[in-house]
Motif scaffolding. Structure first.
Motif, PDB file in Angstrom:
ATOM      1  N   ALA A 405      34.126  80.237  49.427  1.00 41.90           N
ATOM      2  CA  ALA A 405      34.585  80.683  48.110  1.00 41.90           C
ATOM      3  C   ALA A 405      36.015  81.178  48.169  1.00 41.90           C
ATOM      4  CB  ALA A 405      33.658  81.781  47.585  1.00 41.90           C
ATOM      5  N   ARG A 406      36.331  81.930  49.191  1.00 40.20           N
ATOM      6  CA  ARG A 406      37.678  82.480  49.344  1.00 40.20           C
ATOM      7  C   ARG A 406      38.725  81.366  49.454  1.00 40.20           C
ATOM      8  NH1 ARG A 406      40.935  87.385  50.242  1.00 40.20           N
ATOM      9  NH2 ARG A 406      42.462  86.883  51.831  1.00 40.20           N
ATOM     10  N   GLN A 407      38.426  80.365  50.295  1.00 41.98           N
ATOM     11  CA  GLN A 407      39.384  79.280  50.499  1.00 41.98           C
ATOM     12  C   GLN A 407      39.615  78.507  49.209  1.00 41.98           C
ATOM     13  OE1 GLN A 407      41.068  78.672  53.433  1.00 41.98           O
ATOM     14  NE2 GLN A 407      42.271  77.233  52.220  1.00 41.98           N
ATOM     15  N   LEU A 408      38.531  78.198  48.509  1.00 41.05           N
ATOM     16  CA  LEU A 408      38.666  77.427  47.277  1.00 41.05           C
ATOM     17  C   LEU A 408      39.382  78.227  46.191  1.00 41.05           C
ATOM     18  CD1 LEU A 408      37.913  74.727  45.890  1.00 41.05           C
ATOM     19  CD2 LEU A 408      35.896  75.905  44.987  1.00 41.05           C
ATOM     20  N   CYS A 409      38.997  79.501  46.036  1.00 39.62           N
ATOM     21  CA  CYS A 409      39.605  80.316  44.983  1.00 39.62           C
ATOM     22  C   CYS A 409      41.079  80.593  45.255  1.00 39.62           C
ATOM     23  CB  CYS A 409      38.841  81.629  44.832  1.00 39.62           C
ATOM     24  SG  CYS A 409      37.182  81.443  44.122  1.00 39.62           S
ATOM     25  N   ALA A 410      41.443  80.754  46.519  1.00 41.03           N
ATOM     26  CA  ALA A 410      42.843  80.993  46.855  1.00 41.03           C
ATOM     27  C   ALA A 410      43.698  79.759  46.564  1.00 41.03           C
ATOM     28  CB  ALA A 410      42.974  81.402  48.315  1.00 41.03           C
ATOM     29  N   ASP A 411      43.199  78.591  46.977  1.00 40.59           N
ATOM     30  CA  ASP A 411      43.970  77.350  46.803  1.00 40.59           C
ATOM     31  C   ASP A 411      43.985  76.890  45.343  1.00 40.59           C
ATOM     32  OD1 ASP A 411      44.431  77.402  49.481  1.00 40.59           O
ATOM     33  OD2 ASP A 411      42.977  75.838  49.995  1.00 40.59           O
ATOM     34  N   LYS A 412      42.813  76.759  44.773  1.00 38.08           N
ATOM     35  CA  LYS A 412      42.721  76.219  43.416  1.00 38.08           C
ATOM     36  C   LYS A 412      43.133  77.244  42.370  1.00 38.08           C
ATOM     37  CE  LYS A 412      41.364  72.369  45.075  1.00 38.08           C
ATOM     38  NZ  LYS A 412      42.327  71.234  45.133  1.00 38.08           N
ATOM     39  N   GLY A 413      42.944  78.523  42.644  1.00 39.56           N
ATOM     40  CA  GLY A 413      43.389  79.550  41.711  1.00 39.56           C
ATOM     41  C   GLY A 413      44.898  79.495  41.546  1.00 39.56           C
ATOM     42  N   MET A 414      45.604  79.344  42.654  1.00 41.79           N
ATOM     43  CA  MET A 414      47.058  79.249  42.597  1.00 41.79           C
ATOM     44  C   MET A 414      47.485  77.984  41.859  1.00 41.79           C
ATOM     45  SD  MET A 414      49.750  80.826  43.308  1.00 41.79           S
ATOM     46  CE  MET A 414      51.487  80.480  43.236  1.00 41.79           C
ATOM     47  N   GLN A 415      46.749  76.887  42.059  1.00 41.14           N
ATOM     48  CA  GLN A 415      47.067  75.645  41.375  1.00 41.14           C
ATOM     49  C   GLN A 415      46.832  75.757  39.870  1.00 41.14           C
ATOM     50  OE1 GLN A 415      48.419  72.851  42.937  1.00 41.14           O
ATOM     51  NE2 GLN A 415      48.794  72.259  40.796  1.00 41.14           N
ATOM     52  N   ILE A 416      45.782  76.476  39.493  1.00 40.74           N
ATOM     53  CA  ILE A 416      45.515  76.701  38.072  1.00 40.74           C
ATOM     54  C   ILE A 416      46.654  77.480  37.431  1.00 40.74           C
ATOM     55  CG2 ILE A 416      44.029  77.981  36.471  1.00 40.74           C
ATOM     56  CD1 ILE A 416      41.648  77.165  38.214  1.00 40.74           C
ATOM     57  N   GLY A 417      47.138  78.495  38.116  1.00 36.51           N
ATOM     58  CA  GLY A 417      48.267  79.255  37.601  1.00 36.51           C
ATOM     59  C   GLY A 417      49.506  78.397  37.454  1.00 36.51           C
ATOM     60  N   LEU A 418      49.757  77.555  38.442  1.00 34.81           N
ATOM     61  CA  LEU A 418      50.913  76.657  38.401  1.00 34.81           C
ATOM     62  C   LEU A 418      50.794  75.658  37.251  1.00 34.81           C
ATOM     63  CD1 LEU A 418      53.518  75.550  39.701  1.00 34.81           C
ATOM     64  CD2 LEU A 418      52.064  74.155  41.183  1.00 34.81           C
ATOM     65  N   ASP A 419      49.595  75.082  37.094  1.00 33.43           N
ATOM     66  CA  ASP A 419      49.377  74.110  36.023  1.00 33.43           C
ATOM     67  C   ASP A 419      49.483  74.774  34.654  1.00 33.43           C
ATOM     68  OD1 ASP A 419      49.021  72.147  37.896  1.00 33.43           O
ATOM     69  OD2 ASP A 419      46.832  72.117  37.761  1.00 33.43           O
ATOM     70  N   LEU A 442      47.478  85.335  40.119  1.00 35.51           N
ATOM     71  CA  LEU A 442      46.603  84.442  40.872  1.00 35.51           C
ATOM     72  C   LEU A 442      47.073  84.251  42.311  1.00 35.51           C
ATOM     73  CD1 LEU A 442      45.794  81.795  38.136  1.00 35.51           C
ATOM     74  CD2 LEU A 442      44.122  83.160  39.400  1.00 35.51           C
ATOM     75  N   ARG A 443      48.344  84.499  42.571  1.00 35.72           N
ATOM     76  CA  ARG A 443      48.831  84.392  43.956  1.00 35.72           C
ATOM     77  C   ARG A 443      48.190  85.455  44.847  1.00 35.72           C
ATOM     78  NH1 ARG A 443      49.211  83.257  48.160  1.00 35.72           N
ATOM     79  NH2 ARG A 443      50.961  82.595  49.465  1.00 35.72           N
ATOM     80  N   SER A 444      47.701  86.522  44.253  1.00 35.90           N
ATOM     81  CA  SER A 444      47.147  87.622  45.041  1.00 35.90           C
ATOM     82  C   SER A 444      45.777  87.307  45.626  1.00 35.90           C
ATOM     83  CB  SER A 444      47.036  88.875  44.169  1.00 35.90           C
ATOM     84  OG  SER A 444      46.054  88.698  43.157  1.00 35.90           O
ATOM     85  N   ILE A 445      45.064  86.304  45.087  1.00 29.40           N
ATOM     86  CA  ILE A 445      43.685  86.065  45.490  1.00 29.40           C
ATOM     87  C   ILE A 445      43.592  85.758  46.984  1.00 29.40           C
ATOM     88  CG2 ILE A 445      41.611  84.701  45.045  1.00 29.40           C
ATOM     89  CD1 ILE A 445      42.580  86.510  42.741  1.00 29.40           C
ATOM     90  N   GLY A 446      44.535  85.036  47.519  1.00 20.00           N
ATOM     91  CA  GLY A 446      44.498  84.705  48.937  1.00 20.00           C
ATOM     92  C   GLY A 446      45.265  85.667  49.819  1.00 20.00           C
ATOM     93  N   VAL A 447      45.806  86.723  49.222  1.00 19.59           N
ATOM     94  CA  VAL A 447      46.644  87.671  49.969  1.00 19.59           C
ATOM     95  C   VAL A 447      46.009  89.049  50.071  1.00 19.59           C
ATOM     96  CG1 VAL A 447      48.880  88.835  50.023  1.00 19.59           C
ATOM     97  CG2 VAL A 447      48.747  86.433  49.335  1.00 19.59           C
TER      98      VAL A 447
END
Length: 454
Positions: A405-419, A442-447
């Motif tokens: 969940a962490r890996q997906l939310c960090a990667d795709k969450g950032m992409q959602i913000g960018l999109d 959303l950049r914070s999710i993986g940090v």
């Protein structure tokens, strides 16, 4: 009248201008407005004022932690405290919220829409969570969400699923204010999960009262390639207890903090310690970041901070600390899902109403596919997060589930913000629309590590 009508701006608990800022907030906001004035150019003071704005926002404050309340020691220090029972599993794969969970989500969703969302822009500017927003969270029981009834909470069993649903709903309003509202409950939940009888009787009554202390998990450190499972903060044994030394960052509401759960390395293993504000050697400093600004992030300096022997929360072999990290990451996944949903809900009507070349931009396949991808990835993020929460509530090993969940939310969450920014074009880059703030959040999710817990 809606459930939260009294909490709307202008109501009984409205977010009045006088309630939203402390002196630091006033100073930063005033300097920011001054920096936008043409008078500065005529007087030749542009450079000096912009420097003052930067300094005030970046430094903010630095002071010893205030000695707020005194937590009276009580209970047996060695006996184990009460633990929430594992949630029953029906034997089928069903993540549908229960009736009680859905009622709670409905209330929190309204709180996020009517209280958090209107206050988000100003909180992001001043790096301060308005008092009215925090009080609104207390009124719906956020600090005791993770506590069982026997400890003064509202649940009969582990509430990881309810915690995830609430975090997601709050983040739909604003991530920074959601973190500020959930931070005290994270500490209460940690004490409920791993505290001794003495620790629970000493600290939990304050969280179940009307005057809930500002509290936070302090696990993150401002180091390059930071590994949360190997904290640089150290704990050294003494005859009377332990001495903590190190630096913690991204601590929500640090300026007002009265109780912290600090991660430190003891004999080579990461351990959690309860540290009360006002302890000698404890100093807090403003630490505003790119995102999550409404949480009032701060740095916590620990300079030979002496804590008693019963300050250890949970085990000293690293297992409690690792479980805390997993449950915290799960909470951040839920927050990411909430912000991602806010992006989707905002861009969908925008692309249908925004016209270019005589037709809505949603008629363009590149735009339609981008919105569809946001919805697809968001649903995958939600599914993995809810599944991990369900297993955590049942007392199962969730190391793999949280990692996915962490890996997906960090990667795709950032992409959602960018999109989201991309779909709004030039509007996505200005503060008139909230997507630029959601992109930063959303950049914070993986940090981020710690601060919240389910």
């Amino acid at each position: 009248m809606s459930l939260l009508s009294s909490l709307r701006p202008g109501g009984r608990h409205g977010i009045a201008e006088s309630e939203t800022r402390d002196p630091i907030g006033y100073a930063v906001a005033a300097l920011s407005r001054l920096a936008q004035s043409d008078v500065l150019d005529r007087l030749g003071l542009r450079k000096q004022t912009e420097t003052a704005v930067y300094t005030a926002t970046r430094g903010g404050f630095r002071t010893i932690t205030k000695a707020g309340r005194t937590f009276s020691r009580s209970g047996s220090s060695s006996s184990a405290g009460s633990r929430p029972a594992d949630a029953a599993r029906p034997g089928v794969f069903d993540l549908t919220p229960s009736e009680d969970e859905q009622m709670l989500v409905d209330v929190v969703t309204e709180l996020a829409a009517e209280v958090l969302r209107p206050a988000a822009a100003e909180a992001d500017e001043t790096c301060i969570a308005p008092e009215a927003v925090l009080k609104a969270g207390l009124e719906v029981g956020l600090p005791i969400l993770g506590l069982p009834e026997e400890l003064g909470g509202i649940t009969e069993e582990r509430s990881a699923v309810a915690g995830v649903l609430v975090a997601e709903a709050l983040a739909h309003g604003d991530l920074g204010l959601a973190v500020a509202s959930l931070a005290p409950g994270a500490v209460a939940t940690a004490i409920g999960l791993w505290g001794t009888e003495a620790q629970q009787q000493t600290y939990l009554p304050a969280f179940t009262s009307d005057d809930v202390p500002a509290a936070a998990l302090a696990l993150t450190e401002p180091t390059v390639l930071f590994d949360v499972l190997s904290p640089a903060t150290t704990a050294v044994r003494t005859d009377d207890g332990f001495v903590l030394s190190g630096l913690k960052s991204a601590v929500p509401r640090g300026a007002d903090g009265e109780l912290f759960v600090v991660g430190a390395s003891l004999d080579g293993a990461p351990v959690l310690f309860l540290v009360e504000a006002g302890t000698a050697g404890l100093e807090v400093e403003a630490d505003p970041a790119m995102g999550v600004r409404g949480a009032g992030l701060a740095r916590l300096h620990l300079r030979d901070v002496a804590v008693p022997a019963d300050a250890v929360l949970g085990t000293t072999d690293g297992t409690t600390y690792a479980e805390c990290v997993r449950l915290s990451r799960l909470a951040w996944c839920a927050l990411g899902v909430g912000v991602g949903q806010a992006v989707l809900d905002y861009v969908t009507p925008y692309v249908k109403e925004r016209e270019a070349f005589g037709e809505p931009v949603a008629h363009r396949q590149s735009v339609a596919f981008m919105v569809a991808n946001i919805a697809i990835e968001l649903q995958a993020m939600r599914l993995l997060t809810w599944k991990a929460a369900s297993r955590a509530a049942a007392g199962k090993d969730v190391a793999r589930d949280v990692a996915l969940a962490r890996q997906l939310c960090a990667d795709k969450g950032m992409q959602i913000g960018l999109d989201g920014v991309q779909l709004l074009g030039g509007h996505g880059f200005v503060k008139e629309h909230p997507v630029e703030r959601w992109y930063r959040d959303l950049r914070s999710i993986g940090v981020m590590e710690g601060t919240v817990l389910v």
